[in-house]
Design a protein around this motif. Structure first.
Motif, short mmCIF file in Angstrom:
data_model
loop_
_atom_site.label_atom_id
_atom_site.label_comp_id
_atom_site.label_asym_id
_atom_site.label_seq_id
_atom_site.Cartn_x
_atom_site.Cartn_y
_atom_site.Cartn_z
N PHE A 5 0.84 -1.20 0.00
CA PHE A 5 0.00 0.00 0.00
C PHE A 5 0.88 1.26 0.00
N LEU A 7 1.31 5.24 0.10
CA LEU A 7 0.50 6.36 0.61
C LEU A 7 1.12 7.69 0.17
N GLU A 13 -5.73 9.33 3.08
CA GLU A 13 -5.60 7.92 2.70
C GLU A 13 -5.31 6.97 3.86
N LYS A 17 -6.85 3.00 4.23
CA LYS A 17 -5.89 1.94 3.89
C LYS A 17 -5.60 1.04 5.09
N LYS A 55 -2.79 4.24 -6.32
CA LYS A 55 -3.91 5.17 -6.17
C LYS A 55 -4.30 5.85 -7.48
#
Length: 451
Positions: A5, A7, A13, A17, A55
């Motif tokens: 993930f 960020l 976010e 997440k 994203k």
């Protein structure tokens, strides 16, 4: 199974997440590697059959995608949605044909977005498009939103029953409008077609300027007429708070500009939600807030499904608000309804995180994820810690001496403790609690898993 993930904007976010990570770890035995975007790709050489969850799929992501696809899988859910109000320029830049053609899945908020992509991106392979909703709406579920109780209590204690105004404007941006336009053009405009769609976007920004000034005028009028009601304005993440404060000169004592916390506890805590074309109004709709919209210029940006009550005239807005406050008008909450075809997980029972987990497992199928972290000696670990310390020292020095503004940081540093506290907060009312482990791998890179 392992997912990565990246960020960028922490205030927007981080919590969605972390909740997605919580669901994947707890219910599907995933391990999650979480980090600032620029640090995460350093872990790719040690990974096999992991999923990189991005994203967006803009053309600049092709460099990352090529690294990921050597041994792993690439997927994305765009944070800048919904797509129905995207200008053509966004489809040309944020959804690049070459990037999406190489990806393994692209997640959508609902069937509406699926239809828009089919219309604008004819060549896309339809089998990679998956409707999952968005994890940020999972945070509004009755069994989840308790995670904001602490912030909500502080906000309500200070502002009582207040009006919350969410900014969605590109005016007063941190680096200045001209620099922002120049930067966007240099970064994304590469041909005549993009230049044409970009010029249309710039015109919309100009009309948004009128809506911005109208919103400021409205708040000045209302805060003066209703001294016993507090009005809280929240700038957009790209706006400079100092510039915004200059716009609101000589305001009454019941007006405030705030940017603490994520936006969700503010929406939970408020009585009224005002905006011009902000997508956070969908969160206000799901939470059943009294939503009032002002758009004096219809040529500016607009979003689909403008829930609540909409006004193009300041005086009509003021009169309606006055009637609501004096109970001459009753707010019709049916105006807040959002169709499932727009946001798949807008109801109380459907979780986006479960839909994403299902799609991740389909991508991996019977493949086994591997993470072959290099074994470091005590000496190397010691020097790694010194390196991390120096990076933090340099970053803080830049902030202290003013070389870099704190407001311009996309991702403020996190810690293993902060992540672990959030994971445990999500399972506060769970019947069967599990133990999580959050391990710092490198500078601002963390491994989340079951203990």
């Amino acid at each position: 199974m392992i997912a990565l993930f990246p960020l960028e904007v922490k205030v927007r976010e981080f919590m969605p997440k972390i909740f997605l990570a919580y669901q994947l770890i707890r219910n599907h035995n995933f391990q999650i590697i979480l980090s600032k975007s620029r640090f995460l790709t350093n872990q790719l050489p040690y990974l096999r059959n992991a999923i990189y969850f991005d994203k967006s799929m803009s053309y600049e992501k092709e460099f990352i995608l090529n690294k990921v696809k050597k041994e792993n899988f690439y997927s994305a859910l765009d944070e800048e949605g919904p797509m129905m109000f995207w200008p053509k320029f966004f489809f040309d830049t944020r959804l690049n044909d070459r990037v999406i053609s190489k990806s393994d899945s692209y997640f959508l908020r609902g069937k509406d977005e699926l239809n828009v992509i089919k219309k604008n991106k004819v060549k896309i392979k339809k089998n990679i498009l998956k409707i999952v909703g968005h994890p940020k709406y999972d945070l509004l579920k009755p069994k989840v939103k308790h995670i904001f109780d602490k912030e909500v209590f502080k906000i309500k204690d200070k502002f009582k029953n207040f009006v919350f105004i969410s900014s969605s404007f590109f005016i007063d941006v941190k680096e200045g409008e001209e620099n922002f336009i120049k930067f966007t053009k240099e970064k994304y405009v590469n041909n005549k077609e993009q230049k044409k769609s970009y010029d249309i976007l710039k015109k919309k920004w100009k009309f948004d300027n009128q809506n911005y000034l109208s919103m400021i005028e409205l708040i000045k009028i209302l805060s003066g007429k209703f001294p016993n009601i507090n009005f809280v304005f929240r700038p957009h993440p790209i706006q400079d708070i100092k510039k915004v404060k200059k716009r609101f000169k000589n305001m009454p004592s019941n007006f405030f500009i705030e940017y603490n916390y994520s936006i969700t506890p503010w929406i939970i805590a408020c009585k009224y939600f005002f905006h011009s074309h902000c997508t956070t109004s969908y969160e206000a709709s799901i939470l059943n807030k009294k939503i009032l919209t002002l758009n004096t210029s219809k040529k500016g940006h607009a979003i689909p499904y403008m829930t609540g009550y909409n006004f193009s005239n300041i005086s009509n807005f003021v009169n309606f608000f006055k009637n609501l406050e004096t109970s001459k008008k009753i707010y019709n909450y049916k105006k807040n309804n959002l169709p499932k075809k727009f946001i798949y997980n807008s109801n109380k029972s459907t979780y986006s995180s479960e839909q994403i987990a299902r799609q991740f497992k389909k991508i991996l199928r019977n493949k086994k994820s591997k993470y072959a972290r290099p074994n470091l000696s005590y000496i190397k670990i010691f020097f790694k810690n010194i390196e991390d310390f120096c990076k933090n020292l340099i970053s803080n020095s830049y902030l202290f001496f003013g070389f870099k503004k704190r407001s311009n940081e996309k991702f403020k540093n996190t810690s293993a403790k902060e992540i672990l506290d959030c994971l445990n907060l999500f399972q506060l009312y769970a019947k069967n609690k599990i133990n999580f482990k959050v391990e710092k791998i490198e500078h601002q890179v963390f491994l989340l898993k079951k203990l």
